[in-house]
Scaffold this active site. Sequence first.
Site, PDB file in Angstrom:
ATOM      1  CG  ASP A  43      -1.820   1.196   1.313  1.00  0.00           C
ATOM      2  OD1 ASP A  43      -2.951   1.055   0.818  1.00  0.00           O
ATOM      3  OD2 ASP A  43      -1.427   2.263   1.833  1.00  0.00           O
ATOM      4  CE1 TYR A  48       0.365   7.798   2.671  1.00  0.00           C
ATOM      5  CE2 TYR A  48       0.901   5.546   2.086  1.00  0.00           C
ATOM      6  CZ  TYR A  48       0.052   6.456   2.669  1.00  0.00           C
ATOM      7  OH  TYR A  48      -1.107   6.010   3.277  1.00  0.00           O
ATOM      8  CE  LYS A  57      -3.891   4.618   0.672  1.00  0.00           C
ATOM      9  NZ  LYS A  57      -2.472   4.468   0.990  1.00  0.00           N
ATOM     10  CG  HIS A 105      -4.825   9.682   0.439  1.00  0.00           C
ATOM     11  ND1 HIS A 105      -3.472   9.656   0.219  1.00  0.00           N
ATOM     12  CD2 HIS A 105      -4.988   9.187   1.686  1.00  0.00           C
ATOM     13  CE1 HIS A 105      -2.862   9.165   1.301  1.00  0.00           C
ATOM     14  NE2 HIS A 105      -3.755   8.883   2.191  1.00  0.00           N
TER      15      HIS A 105
HETATM   16  N1  NAP Z   1      -5.704   6.158   3.723  1.00  0.00           N
HETATM   17  C1  NAP Z   1      -5.180   6.888   4.685  1.00  0.00           C
HETATM   18  O1  NAP Z   1      -5.566   8.050   4.893  1.00  0.00           O
HETATM   19  C2  NAP Z   1      -4.120   6.284   5.548  1.00  0.00           C
HETATM   20  C3  NAP Z   1      -3.772   6.915   6.755  1.00  0.00           C
HETATM   21  C4  NAP Z   1      -2.816   6.302   7.557  1.00  0.00           C
HETATM   22  C5  NAP Z   1      -2.229   5.106   7.163  1.00  0.00           C
HETATM   23  N2  NAP Z   1      -2.552   4.543   5.957  1.00  0.00           N
HETATM   24  C6  NAP Z   1      -1.912   3.279   5.494  1.00  0.00           C
HETATM   25  O2  NAP Z   1      -1.944   2.328   6.560  1.00  0.00           O
HETATM   26  C7  NAP Z   1      -0.614   1.907   6.843  1.00  0.00           C
HETATM   27  C8  NAP Z   1      -0.466   1.533   8.291  1.00  0.00           C
HETATM   28  O3  NAP Z   1      -0.802   2.597   9.143  1.00  0.00           O
HETATM   29  P1  NAP Z   1       0.281   3.358  10.052  1.00  0.00           P
HETATM   30  O4  NAP Z   1       1.562   3.401   9.319  1.00  0.00           O
HETATM   31  O5  NAP Z   1      -0.361   4.628  10.461  1.00  0.00           O
HETATM   32  O6  NAP Z   1       0.383   2.532  11.381  1.00  0.00           O
HETATM   33  P2  NAP Z   1       0.293   1.011  11.904  1.00  0.00           P
HETATM   34  O7  NAP Z   1       0.581   0.047  10.842  1.00  0.00           O
HETATM   35  O8  NAP Z   1      -0.959   0.892  12.684  1.00  0.00           O
HETATM   36  O9  NAP Z   1       1.491   1.046  12.965  1.00  0.00           O
HETATM   37  C9  NAP Z   1       2.835   1.226  12.568  1.00  0.00           C
HETATM   38  C10 NAP Z   1       3.706   1.226  13.794  1.00  0.00           C
HETATM   39  O10 NAP Z   1       3.647  -0.050  14.445  1.00  0.00           O
HETATM   40  C11 NAP Z   1       4.958  -0.600  14.566  1.00  0.00           C
HETATM   41  N3  NAP Z   1       4.865  -2.044  14.323  1.00  0.00           N
HETATM   42  C12 NAP Z   1       4.427  -2.673  13.193  1.00  0.00           C
HETATM   43  N4  NAP Z   1       4.432  -4.001  13.370  1.00  0.00           N
HETATM   44  C13 NAP Z   1       4.889  -4.226  14.627  1.00  0.00           C
HETATM   45  C14 NAP Z   1       5.143  -5.402  15.388  1.00  0.00           C
HETATM   46  N5  NAP Z   1       4.893  -6.612  14.905  1.00  0.00           N
HETATM   47  N6  NAP Z   1       5.630  -5.253  16.643  1.00  0.00           N
HETATM   48  C15 NAP Z   1       5.874  -4.031  17.167  1.00  0.00           C
HETATM   49  N7  NAP Z   1       5.654  -2.892  16.487  1.00  0.00           N
HETATM   50  C16 NAP Z   1       5.169  -2.981  15.230  1.00  0.00           C
HETATM   51  C17 NAP Z   1       5.797   0.105  13.546  1.00  0.00           C
HETATM   52  O11 NAP Z   1       7.112   0.212  13.995  1.00  0.00           O
HETATM   53  P3  NAP Z   1       8.354  -0.438  13.159  1.00  0.00           P
HETATM   54  O12 NAP Z   1       8.411   0.315  11.867  1.00  0.00           O
HETATM   55  O13 NAP Z   1       9.483  -0.227  14.084  1.00  0.00           O
HETATM   56  O14 NAP Z   1       8.026  -1.876  12.971  1.00  0.00           O
HETATM   57  C18 NAP Z   1       5.149   1.481  13.478  1.00  0.00           C
HETATM   58  O15 NAP Z   1       5.659   2.309  14.514  1.00  0.00           O
HETATM   59  C19 NAP Z   1       0.229   3.107   6.411  1.00  0.00           C
HETATM   60  O16 NAP Z   1       1.595   2.797   6.284  1.00  0.00           O
HETATM   61  C20 NAP Z   1      -0.444   3.461   5.127  1.00  0.00           C
HETATM   62  O17 NAP Z   1      -0.037   2.559   4.103  1.00  0.00           O
HETATM   63  C21 NAP Z   1      -3.503   5.105   5.173  1.00  0.00           C
END
Ligand code: NAP
Length: 287
Positions: free
Chosen positions: A45, A50, A75, A108
């Site tokens: 994704d 980004y 997006k 988005h």
């Molecule tokens: N459409 C939208 O508006 C929108 C908005 C926000 C996000 N997104 C998408 O959703 C994706 C995920 O959301 P997000 O990046 O906000 O947060 P997330 O995936 O909920 O959390 C990411 C965090 O969790 C940690 N993490 C991941 N796996 C882990 C594990 N197994 N153990 C411990 N820590 C872990 C990561 O650290 P490490 O890197 O150290 O592992 C990072 O700090 C984004 O990257 C993006 O692609 C979309």
Amino acid sequence: MFNETFKLSNDVEIPKLGLGTWLLDDAQAAQAVRDAVSIGYRHIDTAQAYKNEAGVGEAIRSCGVAREELFITTKVVAEAKTYNAAAQSIDESLAKMGLDYIDLLIIHSPQPWVEFRDENRYFEENKEVWKAMEDAYKTGKVKAIGLSNFLQDDIENILASCEIKPMVNQILAHVSNTPIELIEFCQKNDILVEAYSPIAHGAILDHAEVKIIADKYEVSVAQLCLRYAIQLGLVVIPKTANPDHMRNNAELDFAISDADMETLKNVEHIQDYGEHSFFPVFGGKLK
Ligand SMILES: NC(=O)c1ccc[n+]([C@@H]2O[C@H](COP(=O)([O-])OP(=O)(O)OC[C@H]3O[C@@H](n4cnc5c(N)ncnc54)[C@H](OP(=O)(O)O)[C@@H]3O)[C@@H](O)[C@H]2O)c1
């Protein structure tokens, strides 16, 4: 986990687990995608916003796995609110990634980020953008089209006038913040929901109540949160550049009981997403 898919309304299969790439730059995203693909991930994704589509695309093209085995989402920027701006951005994404097609293309946000959840809903503009999405779909530039951050009335606006129905809505959904009514509305309308920030952008990892339930299943808090979303019928796209976390996030071969699902649905809402709280998606506005 890697072989498990949901089916979109147009019969395209989407892997239930994908890799999020928000906040990774081109080089970090390229390395993360290469690592993820070698571990077994087949769904990535990204987004125009980004600024890592080039890195993602470079890794996709050089990872050694056939393009048709991979599922790539990008997006259209939240600020592109005319037909032409959206259409041009789609061509730019394809060029930046060096790909012939995108598997899933998403709007988005219904509003430009600085106006996120403000009064102006951009209903007419989103219909125009949706037309550009439909045209990209018809020409084969994208295999599926969808929305992100759309609330029920934003979706109804599209449904009322579209030729091709949205296939997904990607929304903030995690333990402690699960918009059940919106999810049910989407599912009733054959719109698959994708959970972004499925582990609360990391903010839930130290949550004492959730940790107790994770310990009961002998899994990490991250695994519990991902399994929870999948059991609700949601795609999950956890972000990590750490291969150990990528592996951990893919080991989801356990089942959460109905009682624990109910408890997790009702965990008190996390208000603080840490240093990233100012992002519109976490309730703040961009600085
Ligand atoms: N459409 C939208 O508006 C929108 C908005 C926000 C996000 N997104 C998408 O959703 C994706 C995920 O959301 P997000 O990046 O906000 O947060 P997330 O995936 O909920 O959390 C990411 C965090 O969790 C940690 N993490 C991941 N796996 C882990 C594990 N197994 N153990 C411990 N820590 C872990 C990561 O650290 P490490 O890197 O150290 O592992 C990072 O700090 C984004 O990257 C993006 O692609 C979309």
